[in-house]
Write a protein that holds these residues in place. Structure first.
Motif, mmCIF file in Angstrom:
data_model
loop_
_atom_site.group_PDB
_atom_site.id
_atom_site.type_symbol
_atom_site.label_atom_id
_atom_site.label_comp_id
_atom_site.label_asym_id
_atom_site.label_seq_id
_atom_site.Cartn_x
_atom_site.Cartn_y
_atom_site.Cartn_z
ATOM 1 N N GLY A 1 -8.805 -11.546 7.177
ATOM 2 C CA GLY A 1 -9.935 -12.400 7.500
ATOM 3 C C GLY A 1 -10.382 -13.284 6.362
ATOM 4 O O GLY A 1 -11.096 -14.265 6.584
ATOM 5 N N ASN A 2 -9.963 -12.963 5.142
ATOM 6 C CA ASN A 2 -10.304 -13.813 3.994
ATOM 7 C C ASN A 2 -9.193 -14.845 3.822
ATOM 8 O O ASN A 2 -8.112 -14.534 3.325
ATOM 9 N N THR A 3 -9.482 -16.071 4.243
ATOM 10 C CA THR A 3 -8.471 -17.132 4.230
ATOM 11 C C THR A 3 -8.706 -18.143 3.112
ATOM 12 O O THR A 3 -8.061 -19.189 3.097
ATOM 13 N N GLU A 4 -9.593 -17.845 2.190
ATOM 14 C CA GLU A 4 -9.833 -18.742 1.058
ATOM 15 C C GLU A 4 -8.606 -18.735 0.144
ATOM 16 O O GLU A 4 -8.217 -17.678 -0.371
ATOM 17 N N HIS B 1 -8.208 1.054 4.164
ATOM 18 C CA HIS B 1 -9.150 0.243 3.396
ATOM 19 C C HIS B 1 -8.483 -1.074 3.010
ATOM 20 O O HIS B 1 -7.273 -1.250 3.176
ATOM 21 N N ARG B 2 -9.277 -2.010 2.496
ATOM 22 C CA ARG B 2 -8.732 -3.297 2.071
ATOM 23 C C ARG B 2 -7.763 -3.079 0.907
ATOM 24 O O ARG B 2 -7.779 -2.038 0.237
ATOM 25 N N THR B 3 -6.961 -4.091 0.648
ATOM 26 C CA THR B 3 -5.964 -3.982 -0.421
ATOM 27 C C THR B 3 -6.563 -4.208 -1.803
ATOM 28 O O THR B 3 -5.998 -3.741 -2.790
ATOM 29 N N GLY B 4 -7.701 -4.873 -1.894
ATOM 30 C CA GLY B 4 -8.240 -5.075 -3.226
ATOM 31 C C GLY B 4 -9.595 -5.743 -3.251
ATOM 32 O O GLY B 4 -10.135 -6.180 -2.240
ATOM 33 N N VAL C 1 1.150 -12.795 -4.731
ATOM 34 C CA VAL C 1 0.038 -13.501 -5.389
ATOM 35 C C VAL C 1 0.527 -14.759 -6.080
ATOM 36 O O VAL C 1 1.377 -14.708 -6.974
ATOM 37 N N ARG C 2 0.003 -15.890 -5.672
ATOM 38 C CA ARG C 2 0.282 -17.173 -6.294
ATOM 39 C C ARG C 2 -0.733 -18.183 -5.745
ATOM 40 O O ARG C 2 -1.348 -17.950 -4.699
ATOM 41 N N PRO C 3 -0.920 -19.309 -6.420
ATOM 42 C CA PRO C 3 -1.892 -20.294 -5.931
ATOM 43 C C PRO C 3 -1.566 -20.743 -4.515
ATOM 44 O O PRO C 3 -0.400 -20.978 -4.168
ATOM 45 N N GLY C 4 -2.588 -20.831 -3.696
ATOM 46 C CA GLY C 4 -2.412 -21.275 -2.325
ATOM 47 C C GLY C 4 -2.250 -20.162 -1.316
ATOM 48 O O GLY C 4 -2.518 -20.349 -0.125
ATOM 49 N N THR C 5 -1.775 -19.000 -1.762
ATOM 50 C CA THR C 5 -1.682 -17.847 -0.864
ATOM 51 C C THR C 5 -3.088 -17.359 -0.547
ATOM 52 O O THR C 5 -3.983 -17.448 -1.377
ATOM 53 N N THR C 6 -3.290 -16.842 0.630
ATOM 54 C CA THR C 6 -4.607 -16.328 0.991
ATOM 55 C C THR C 6 -4.716 -14.840 0.676
ATOM 56 O O THR C 6 -3.709 -14.119 0.683
ATOM 57 N N PRO C 7 -5.919 -14.362 0.428
ATOM 58 C CA PRO C 7 -6.104 -12.914 0.245
ATOM 59 C C PRO C 7 -5.604 -12.098 1.426
ATOM 60 O O PRO C 7 -5.040 -11.016 1.235
ATOM 61 N N GLU C 8 -5.785 -12.609 2.656
ATOM 62 C CA GLU C 8 -5.315 -11.827 3.799
ATOM 63 C C GLU C 8 -3.787 -11.755 3.830
ATOM 64 O O GLU C 8 -3.236 -10.781 4.325
ATOM 65 N N ALA C 9 -3.104 -12.750 3.260
ATOM 66 C CA ALA C 9 -1.646 -12.689 3.192
ATOM 67 C C ALA C 9 -1.195 -11.646 2.174
ATOM 68 O O ALA C 9 -0.183 -10.967 2.377
ATOM 69 N N VAL C 10 -1.934 -11.502 1.087
ATOM 70 C CA VAL C 10 -1.620 -10.461 0.100
ATOM 71 C C VAL C 10 -1.844 -9.093 0.724
ATOM 72 O O VAL C 10 -1.035 -8.169 0.562
ATOM 73 N N ASP C 11 -2.956 -8.957 1.454
ATOM 74 C CA ASP C 11 -3.242 -7.706 2.151
ATOM 75 C C ASP C 11 -2.116 -7.379 3.135
ATOM 76 O O ASP C 11 -1.631 -6.234 3.196
#
Length: 372
Positions: free
Chosen positions: A321-324, A302-305, A274-284
């Protein structure tokens, strides 16, 4: 709450930002009934009733709050009373939907609160047949998804409160007690430690630990049972807590110990991603890759969060799939799980993306807690 704290959490200037966002979205108005959006904008934690309470935020013109006359004192005493907003009280024989429509004669489209009761949305549709209805979340999401410093402080307070409850769990989990009995004691502790509401208590023992959203049951906890405890509540601030830890009553099964350690590493990897610029799907993926490489991929389904704030589940969602891109102020759970069937485990912290990384809101030991 302290008035200064209330003002920081629900600043009067927020209403102007919402109005600007409404106009920028090309909407004639937002119609915000009781729920998280209304509280976010005004600080008013209104009761959801069959009688209409609605903050009307036009794209142009003055906002106004429609309230049943019997609820007017409560509205005036709330933080909304400090806003420069007309309060329009309606009587039992009035039609409040027609009242709102009369004040918005030229509205071609309106945003209805995502949590508005369907019956009320339909009444608005009948009262304003020429106005297209869209979810107010199209406007509110971009504002609510990034928490202010005051909101982060409220989440930090909620995290500390639920940490205090988890520290009491080992004394409550005993062989011979039912999940329901343990859950009742945990619920009492959630309130005692500062929450105003208990939102959920999951005590999943033995095979019930393999069901992520298990309800409390009368199953008697047995020696050697792994137990998932996932608990959360709402603080007086309106902000929520959510935390999961894993316990074992007596000697844990060897296979459980093995995959719990994999899970701990996966949750750590996801938090560190988790850091600015990382995507939620990368954390997952950071969590999922660790679990898959250890051979447990099929058991993490299930999803990671999920985001958290005035709601336990809100944007952003930590899922493929969440690339924001993540931004400072975004707050969400990191909670991978492994559920082979005979038992299961999940580790969950609330994490906030910061300017240079992340901050965890929960600090209780994430290792397997064995209760002798």
């Amino acid at each position: 709450m302290n008035p200064d704290v209330t003002t920081e959490l629900y600043p009067p200037a927020r209403l102007a930002r919402v109005q600007e966002a409404t106009a920028a979205a090309g909407l004639g108005a937002l119609l915000l009934t009781p729920g998280p959006d209304l509280r976010y904008v005004s600080g008013y934690d209104a009761i959801q009733l069959e009688r209409l309470t609605c903050l009307v935020v036009p794209g142009e013109g003055d906002p106004f709050l429609v309230v049943p006359r019997l609820e007017l004192p409560a509205a005036q005493a709330s933080p909304a009373g400090a806003l420069d907003v007309e309060m329009v009280a309606w009587d039992e024989t009035d039609d409040p939907f027609a009242l709102v429509a009369h004040r918005l004669p030229d509205a071609a489209s309106v945003g209805v609160a995502d949590r508005m009761w369907a019956v009320m949305a339909l009444r608005f549709r009948d009262a304003m047949p020429d106005a297209r209805q869209v979810p107010a979340g199209r406007v509110m999401r971009g504002l609510r998804i990034r928490k202010s410093a005051a909101e982060v402080a409220a989440l930090r307070e909620a995290g500390a409160a639920i940490d205090r409850v988890h520290r009491q769990v080992p004394a409550l989990l005993k062989a011979g007690r039912t999940e329901r009995e343990v859950g009742r004691d945990i619920a009492e502790a959630i309130v005692a430690e500062g929450h105003s509401l208990v939102d959920f208590v999951i005590v999943g023992s033995g095979p019930n630990a393999a069901s992520p959203h298990h309800e409390l049951s009368d199953r008697v906890i047995q020696p050697g049972d792994p137990v998932v405890v996932d608990i959360g509540g709402t603080m007086p601030s309106g902000y929520c807590s959510d935390e999961t830890r894993n316990y074992c009553v007596g000697e844990p099964p060897d296979d459980y110990v093995a995959y719990h350690e994999v899970l701990r590493r996966a949750q750590q990897a996801a938090c560190e991603a988790v850091r600015p610029g990382t995507t939620p799907e990368a954390v997952d993926a950071a969590a999922r890759d660790v679990i898959a490489e250890a051979g447990y991929g099929e058991y993490f389904f299930h999803r990671t969060g999920h985001g958290i704030g005035l709601e336990t589940h809100e944007d952003p969602y930590i899922v493929a799939g969440n690339t924001e891109p993540l931004e400072p102020g975004m707050a969400f759970s990191v909670e991978p799980g492994i559920y082979p069937g005979e038992h299961g485990a999940r580790i969950e912290d609330i994490v906030v993306c910061t300017e240079d990384g992340h901050e965890r809101m929960n600090h209780v030991d994430r290792g397997l807690i064995v209760i002798a």
